[in-house]
Design a protein around this motif. Structure first.
Motif, short mmCIF file in Angstrom:
data_model
loop_
_atom_site.label_atom_id
_atom_site.label_comp_id
_atom_site.label_asym_id
_atom_site.label_seq_id
_atom_site.Cartn_x
_atom_site.Cartn_y
_atom_site.Cartn_z
N MET A 222 36.03 -18.38 22.82
CA MET A 222 35.90 -17.70 21.53
C MET A 222 34.45 -17.44 21.19
N PHE A 223 33.59 -18.43 21.43
CA PHE A 223 32.17 -18.24 21.14
C PHE A 223 31.62 -17.02 21.87
N TRP A 224 31.89 -16.93 23.17
CA TRP A 224 31.36 -15.81 23.93
C TRP A 224 32.03 -14.49 23.56
N ASP A 225 33.29 -14.54 23.19
CA ASP A 225 33.95 -13.32 22.75
C ASP A 225 33.40 -12.83 21.41
N LEU A 226 33.02 -13.74 20.55
CA LEU A 226 32.38 -13.33 19.29
C LEU A 226 31.06 -12.62 19.56
N ILE A 227 30.31 -13.13 20.53
CA ILE A 227 29.07 -12.45 20.92
C ILE A 227 29.39 -11.06 21.46
N LYS A 228 30.43 -10.96 22.28
CA LYS A 228 30.83 -9.65 22.82
C LYS A 228 31.19 -8.68 21.71
N ILE A 229 31.95 -9.16 20.73
CA ILE A 229 32.37 -8.30 19.63
C ILE A 229 31.17 -7.76 18.86
N ARG A 230 30.21 -8.63 18.56
CA ARG A 230 29.01 -8.18 17.86
C ARG A 230 28.23 -7.17 18.68
#
Length: 242
Positions: A222-230
């Motif tokens: 989730m942490f890395w996916d949040l970075i991807k989304i941003r």
């Protein structure tokens, strides 16, 4: 044939043990409603007999159909939302941790002045049943991260029951890109950026021991996916439908 009022989308990955009971509950509930409906079961890469069970049920019950998609819950829900025909389109976790009696709260006439309604285990009035404390604490830590990096106003983005107007569903899911578990955040982030009104509805939620959630691994992903989304948003990747 005119479009149904409600489409229910049920993503199903290795759900052979739970799916038959879930589909029976949905069938019984929907037969008692005055509106028209359809149910799309979206199987996505199961290694058990989920697809066979779903297909047999759909063959025996009008209004049910089975789709297959690429692996990943995000891919399954996207496929279902874009294939659905309903004026309102609602995703439901196959474990039915929210009682089917709550479904009608997620669209008009009970839902007022919102384009999207999401079930919340944290909104005032919500109740969690039988959930281990470590799961609750882990979920709150994850939500803190989500609020810091993406959705500051939402207390529970990961509950698997969400409804969308047809316009919101087609607009948002045609832009959504993540295939995995973090797709909920991506969908709601896109919806927020595009000005859709999101209502967070308190529910009674029942913990089931068998779960596909892996707290440590999922939190890291989730942490890395949040970075991807941003990053995707900053690049303008969500500006055009795919």
């Amino acid at each position: 044939m005119s479009a149904p009022f409600l489409s229910l989308i049920v993503p199903a990955y290795n759900e052979a043990s739970r799916l038959p009971n879930t589909l029976e509950q949905l069938s019984g509930f929907l037969k008692g409603q005055s509106y028209t409906w359809e149910v799309l079961i979206v199987e996505n890469g199961s290694t058990d007999n989920t697809h066979a069970l779903a297909s047999a049920f759909a063959k025996a019950h009008a209004g049910f159909q089975v789709l297959q998609s690429a692996k990943g819950k995000g891919a399954a829900v996207r496929a279902g939302m874009l294939a659905a025909q309903g004026e309102w389109r609602m995703m439901l976790d196959a474990d039915l941790s929210m009682p089917v009696s709550e479904i009608n709260r997620f669209f008009p006439p009970k839902l007022d002045q919102a384009d999207i309604a999401i079930a919340s285990r944290e909104a005032p009035g919500a109740k969690r049943h039988n959930e281990p404390e470590y799961r609750h604490v882990g979920g709150r830590l994850m939500n803190w991260l989500i609020r810091v990096l993406a959705l500051p106003d939402l207390q529970d983005t990961q509950c698997g029951f969400k409804s969308f107007s047809a316009q919101a569903a087609e607009d948002v899911f045609s832009r959504q890109q993540l295939d995995g578990w973090s797709f909920d955040v991506e969908v709601l982030y896109i919806a927020q950026q595009r000005g859709y009104r999101i209502a967070e509805l308190p529910i009674d939620w029942y913990y089931h021991e068998f779960s596909h959630v892996q707290p440590l691994q999922d939190s890291w992903n989730m942490f890395w996916d949040l970075i991807k989304i941003r990053r995707k948003a900053a690049r303008g990747d969500y500006a055009a439908a795919h």
